[in-house]
Design a protein around this motif. Structure first.
Motif, PDB file in Angstrom:
ATOM      1  N   LEU A   1       0.825  -1.189   0.003  1.00 48.09           N
ATOM      2  CA  LEU A   1      -0.465  -0.201  -0.120  1.00 48.09           C
ATOM      3  C   LEU A   1       0.679   1.178  -0.162  1.00 48.09           C
ATOM      4  N   ASP A   2       2.224   0.867   0.527  1.00 48.05           N
ATOM      5  CA  ASP A   2       2.842   2.583   0.819  1.00 48.05           C
ATOM      6  C   ASP A   2       3.315   2.688  -0.679  1.00 48.05           C
ATOM      7  N   HIS A   3       4.011   1.783  -1.369  1.00 49.82           N
ATOM      8  CA  HIS A   3       4.403   1.930  -2.641  1.00 49.82           C
ATOM      9  C   HIS A   3       3.554   2.228  -3.624  1.00 49.82           C
ATOM     10  N   GLN A   4       2.087   1.871  -3.108  1.00 51.40           N
ATOM     11  CA  GLN A   4       0.955   2.416  -3.786  1.00 51.40           C
ATOM     12  C   GLN A   4       0.897   3.853  -3.909  1.00 51.40           C
ATOM     13  N   ALA A   5       1.123   4.167  -2.350  1.00 53.76           N
ATOM     14  CA  ALA A   5       0.676   5.452  -2.370  1.00 53.76           C
ATOM     15  C   ALA A   5       1.743   6.480  -3.014  1.00 53.76           C
ATOM     16  N   ARG A   6       3.388   5.910  -3.232  1.00 54.12           N
ATOM     17  CA  ARG A   6       4.237   6.584  -3.971  1.00 54.12           C
ATOM     18  C   ARG A   6       3.765   6.894  -4.870  1.00 54.12           C
ATOM     19  N   ARG A   7       3.563   5.631  -5.280  1.00 52.13           N
ATOM     20  CA  ARG A   7       3.557   5.939  -7.027  1.00 52.13           C
ATOM     21  C   ARG A   7       2.609   7.116  -7.082  1.00 52.13           C
ATOM     22  N   LEU A   8       1.126   7.070  -6.631  1.00 57.34           N
ATOM     23  CA  LEU A   8       0.635   8.285  -7.213  1.00 57.34           C
ATOM     24  C   LEU A   8       0.897   9.531  -6.459  1.00 57.34           C
TER      25      LEU A   8
ATOM     26  N   ALA B   1      11.637  -1.876  -6.861  1.00 57.62           N
ATOM     27  CA  ALA B   1      10.153  -1.535  -7.852  1.00 57.62           C
ATOM     28  C   ALA B   1      10.615   0.098  -8.100  1.00 57.62           C
ATOM     29  N   GLU B   2      11.006   0.484  -7.470  1.00 58.87           N
ATOM     30  CA  GLU B   2      10.991   2.435  -8.191  1.00 58.87           C
ATOM     31  C   GLU B   2      12.867   2.435  -8.455  1.00 58.87           C
ATOM     32  N   SER B   3      12.883   1.894  -9.604  1.00 60.07           N
ATOM     33  CA  SER B   3      14.017   1.465 -10.194  1.00 60.07           C
ATOM     34  C   SER B   3      14.268   2.602 -11.049  1.00 60.07           C
ATOM     35  N   ASP B   4      13.297   2.784 -11.522  1.00 60.04           N
ATOM     36  CA  ASP B   4      12.965   4.122 -12.324  1.00 60.04           C
ATOM     37  C   ASP B   4      12.778   5.761 -12.031  1.00 60.04           C
ATOM     38  N   ILE B   5      12.975   5.805 -10.101  1.00 62.87           N
ATOM     39  CA  ILE B   5      13.756   6.782  -9.528  1.00 62.87           C
ATOM     40  C   ILE B   5      14.602   6.939  -9.991  1.00 62.87           C
ATOM     41  N   PRO B   6      15.599   8.718  -9.981  1.00 68.12           N
ATOM     42  CA  PRO B   6      16.730   8.635 -10.015  1.00 68.12           C
ATOM     43  C   PRO B   6      17.080   8.488  -8.549  1.00 68.12           C
ATOM     44  N   ARG B   7      17.975   7.760  -8.527  1.00 69.62           N
ATOM     45  CA  ARG B   7      18.312   7.693  -7.519  1.00 69.62           C
ATOM     46  C   ARG B   7      19.919   9.147  -6.822  1.00 69.62           C
ATOM     47  N   ARG B   8      19.239   9.253  -5.400  1.00 73.79           N
ATOM     48  CA  ARG B   8      20.344  10.584  -4.725  1.00 73.79           C
ATOM     49  C   ARG B   8      21.054  10.170  -3.476  1.00 73.79           C
ATOM     50  N   LYS B   9      21.990  10.841  -3.744  1.00 75.03           N
ATOM     51  CA  LYS B   9      22.459  10.318  -2.136  1.00 75.03           C
ATOM     52  C   LYS B   9      21.884  10.620  -0.515  1.00 75.03           C
TER      53      LYS B   9
ATOM     54  N   LEU C   1       7.909  18.154 -12.088  1.00 68.98           N
ATOM     55  CA  LEU C   1       8.777  18.154 -11.035  1.00 68.98           C
ATOM     56  C   LEU C   1       9.562  17.206 -10.842  1.00 68.98           C
ATOM     57  N   ALA C   2      10.601  17.264 -10.426  1.00 74.21           N
ATOM     58  CA  ALA C   2      11.693  16.152 -11.145  1.00 74.21           C
ATOM     59  C   ALA C   2      11.674  14.993  -9.674  1.00 74.21           C
ATOM     60  N   SER C   3      11.848  13.996  -9.765  1.00 79.01           N
ATOM     61  CA  SER C   3      11.239  12.736  -7.962  1.00 79.01           C
ATOM     62  C   SER C   3      13.037  12.519  -8.289  1.00 79.01           C
ATOM     63  N   SER C   4      13.071  11.754  -7.030  1.00 78.09           N
ATOM     64  CA  SER C   4      14.332  11.287  -7.150  1.00 78.09           C
ATOM     65  C   SER C   4      14.095  10.463  -5.222  1.00 78.09           C
ATOM     66  N   VAL C   5      14.649   9.278  -5.029  1.00 77.77           N
ATOM     67  CA  VAL C   5      15.023   8.854  -3.885  1.00 77.77           C
ATOM     68  C   VAL C   5      16.071   8.548  -3.023  1.00 77.77           C
ATOM     69  N   ASP C   6      16.063   8.822  -1.741  1.00 76.60           N
ATOM     70  CA  ASP C   6      17.426   8.287  -1.894  1.00 76.60           C
ATOM     71  C   ASP C   6      17.337   7.346  -0.320  1.00 76.60           C
ATOM     72  N   ALA C   7      18.786   6.317  -0.325  1.00 71.78           N
ATOM     73  CA  ALA C   7      18.983   5.307   0.415  1.00 71.78           C
ATOM     74  C   ALA C   7      18.620   4.453   1.313  1.00 71.78           C
TER      75      ALA C   7
END
Ligand code: HGY
Ligand code: MN
Ligand code: MN
Length: 420
Positions: A46-53, A182-190, A63-69
Motif C-alpha cells: 500500500l505504501d508502494h501504491q501511495a508513493r506511485r500516486l 520497485a522504484e528503480s525508474d526513479i533517479p537515486r540521490r545521495k 516536478l523532478a523525482s528522486s529517492v535516497d538510500a
C-alpha cells in the motif's frame, strides 16, 4: 508590524480546496479501514501504491523525482538560482495500524498543493523547493519511527535498522531493498543534503487549536522521546500442575516491572508521558505459563534533564523488579527535545496573519521528522486543528477548509523563505 501601506503585497496564490481534499481522499483509499481510518504501513504494498500516486501527481506538475538510500522520496520544483540551497517541505506517508486519514500524508500533500499553487500563480522562486515523503515515521511496522529522517540527518547510520523485523518476521533491510527495486525508474540521490530551511505541515493531534477557536499552530518545538523494548525470559510450565512457588512466569515479572516503572514515572504535574502500548506473550496460551513476555516503552518529556534522568533509570528499575525471570532492555529510539528556529516560526505566523487567519504558538507533544532536521537547518512546523484532538485513530479529522488554510499558509511561508 509594517503598516498596510508599507507591507509587501501578499502573493495571490490559489490553493484549490476541492482538488486538495480529493487528493487526500484518494490517498485515504489506500489502506482504508472501517470508521474512515487508514492502515498503511511503511514499505508495504500500500505504501508502494501511495508513493506511485504521489509520483504521478508530481509528474503532472513537471516536478523532478528522486529517492535516497532510505527510500525518502523527493519532488523538486526548480528555483531561478541553482546555486542556492533549496527549501524542503513535507512529512510522512505511513500510518499507524489503526490510524487516520491526515497524520503525515496531509503534510506531504500540503507541500505538493502549495508548490502547485505557486507555479499556477506564475511566481518564480529564487530557491528550489523540494517536497519530501520521509520513510517510516510512525515505527508501527518496524520500530522505531523516523528512520528516514534520522538517516537523512546523520543522526543514525543508514544500515542501523536493517535487521529489525516486523510481526511476520520480514527484515526492514529486505523490505527497503524491495521498495528501491520497485522504484528503480526513479533517479537515486545521495543520502542527506543541507536545505535552507525545512517546514513540516501536520495536524495538531491535540485539542488546543480547536478549543481556542484558532486556525493555525505555529509550532515552537517538540518534546523529547525515548523508546525501549523489554524482553523477559522465564520457563514454560503446565498451568495445572506447576506449583506457583516453582514457576518462572514471564507475565508475572512483566507486571512487576510495569508496576515499578509506573512508580518511576509518577508525575503530579501530568507533563510526563509514559506508555506501554505493545505487549507480546509466548506461547500465548491460556493453560501454559509464559516463558517470554515482550513489551514496549514510550517515554516523553519536554525537559532534557528529566528525559535523561528518568530514562536512564528504566533498565535498573526493570532489573530490580525481576523475581524469577531474566530481563533484557534495549533502547531503540532517543530524540532530544527540539526547539524550532524563530525565523521559521515568524514566517509561519506572518503568513497566517497575512491570510487573516488566527495563529497561536504551541509545542508539539507528538514527535515528527522535523525533530531530526533541527540540527541540519532552520526548521519549523505548521499545525492545523484536529477535531476533538483525536489522532492515531480512524476518527482523526480536519475539515476541507482547515487543510486548505494550512496549505495556503505553507505556500506563503515558502514564498517568504524562498526570497531570503
Ligand atoms: O508517536 C508520535 O508522536 C508520532 O505521531 N508518530
Ligand atoms: Mn505524524
Ligand atoms: Mn503519528
Amino acid at each position: 508590524m509594517p503598516s498596510a501601506a508599507t507591507q509587501a503585497p501578499v502573493p495571490a496564490v490559489h490553493v484549490d480546496e476541492a482538488r486538495h481534499w480529493d487528493r487526500l481522499m484518494q490517498m485515504a483509499r489506500l489502506g482504508a479501514i472501517p470508521g474512515e481510518g487508514v492502515n498503511r504501513a511503511a514499505l508495504s504494498d500500500l505504501d508502494h501504491q501511495a508513493r506511485r500516486l504521489l509520483l504521478s501527481w508530481g509528474a503532472e506538475l513537471g516536478l523532478a523525482s528522486s529517492v535516497d538510500a532510505l527510500g525518502n522520496l523527493f519532488l523538486r520544483h526548480e528555483g531561478t538560482d541553482p546555486t542556492l540551497a533549496p527549501l524542503l517541505a513535507g512529512s510522512h506517508m505511513d500510518s499507524q495500524p489503526k490510524g487516520g486519514r491526515f497524520d503525515g500524508i496531509w503534510g506531504v500533500l500540503a507541500a505538493l498543493d502549495a508548490v502547485q499553487a505557486i507555479r499556477k500563480a506564475g511566481l518564480a522562486t529564487r530557491r528550489a523547493i523540494e517536497i519530501v515523503a520521509w520513510t517510516n515515521e510512525e515505527g508501527g511496522r518496524f520500530a522505531p519511527g523516523c528512520m528516514g529522517s534520522m538517516a537523512f540527518s546523520g543522526h543514525s547510520p543508514p544500515n542501523t535498522w536493517d535487521d529489525t523485523r516486523d510481526r511476520e518476521g520480514l527484515r526492514f533491510g529486505d523490505e527497503l531493498a524491495r521498495l528501491l527495486a520497485a522504484e528503480s525508474d526513479i533517479p537515486r540521490r545521495k543520502l542527506g543534503f543541507t536545505p535552507f530551511a525545512y517546514i513540516e505541515p501536520h495536524i495538531e493531534q491535540g485539542p488546543l487549536l480547536e478549543a481556542g477557536g484558532l486556525d493555525i499552530g505555529v509550532v515552537t518545538g517538540i518534546q523529547g522521546s525515548r523508546w525501549f523494548l523489554v524482553e523477559i525470559a522465564g520457563k514454560t510450565d503446565h498451568a495445572g500442575t506447576a506449583p506457583l512457588s516453582l514457576r518462572q512466569d514471564a507475565v508475572q515479572d512483566m507486571l512487576r516491572a510495569i508496576t515499578a516503572l509506573n512508580a518511576l514515572m509518577a508525575d503530579p504535574t501530568d507533563v510526563l508521558r509514559f506508555t506501554v502500548g505493545r505487549i507480546e506473550v509466548e506461547p500465548n496460551s491460556s493453560n501454559t505459563v509464559a516463558d517470554l513476555a515482550r513489551f514496549s516503552i514510550d517515554f516523553r518529556h519536554p525537559d532534557a534533564a528529566i528525559l535523561t534522568e528518568r530514562g536512564d533509570a528504566i533498565p535498573a528499575t526493570i532489573q530490580s523488579a525481576m523475581t524469577t525471570c531474566r530481563a533484557t532492555v534495549r533502547e531503540t529510539f532517543h530524540a532530544l527535545p527540539a526547539r524550532f528556529d524563530p525565523m521559521v516560526q515568524d514566517a509561519v505566523e506572518a503568513a497566517a496573519l497575512d491570510l487573516g487567519l488566527k495563529p497561536r504558538r504551541l509545542p508539539s507533544g507528538a514527535f515528527h521528522d522535523a525533530q531530526f532536521l533541527v540540527p541540519v537547518c532552520p526548521s519549523g512546523m505548521i499545525f492545523i486543528p484536529s477535531r476533538n484532538g483525536i489522532s492515531h485513530h480512524p476518527a482523526e479529522y480536519s475539515s476541507p477548509t482547515q487543510v486548505a488554510n494550512g496549505t495556503r499558509v505553507l505556500a506563503l511561508t515558502l514564498l517568504r523563505l524562498a526570497s531570503m
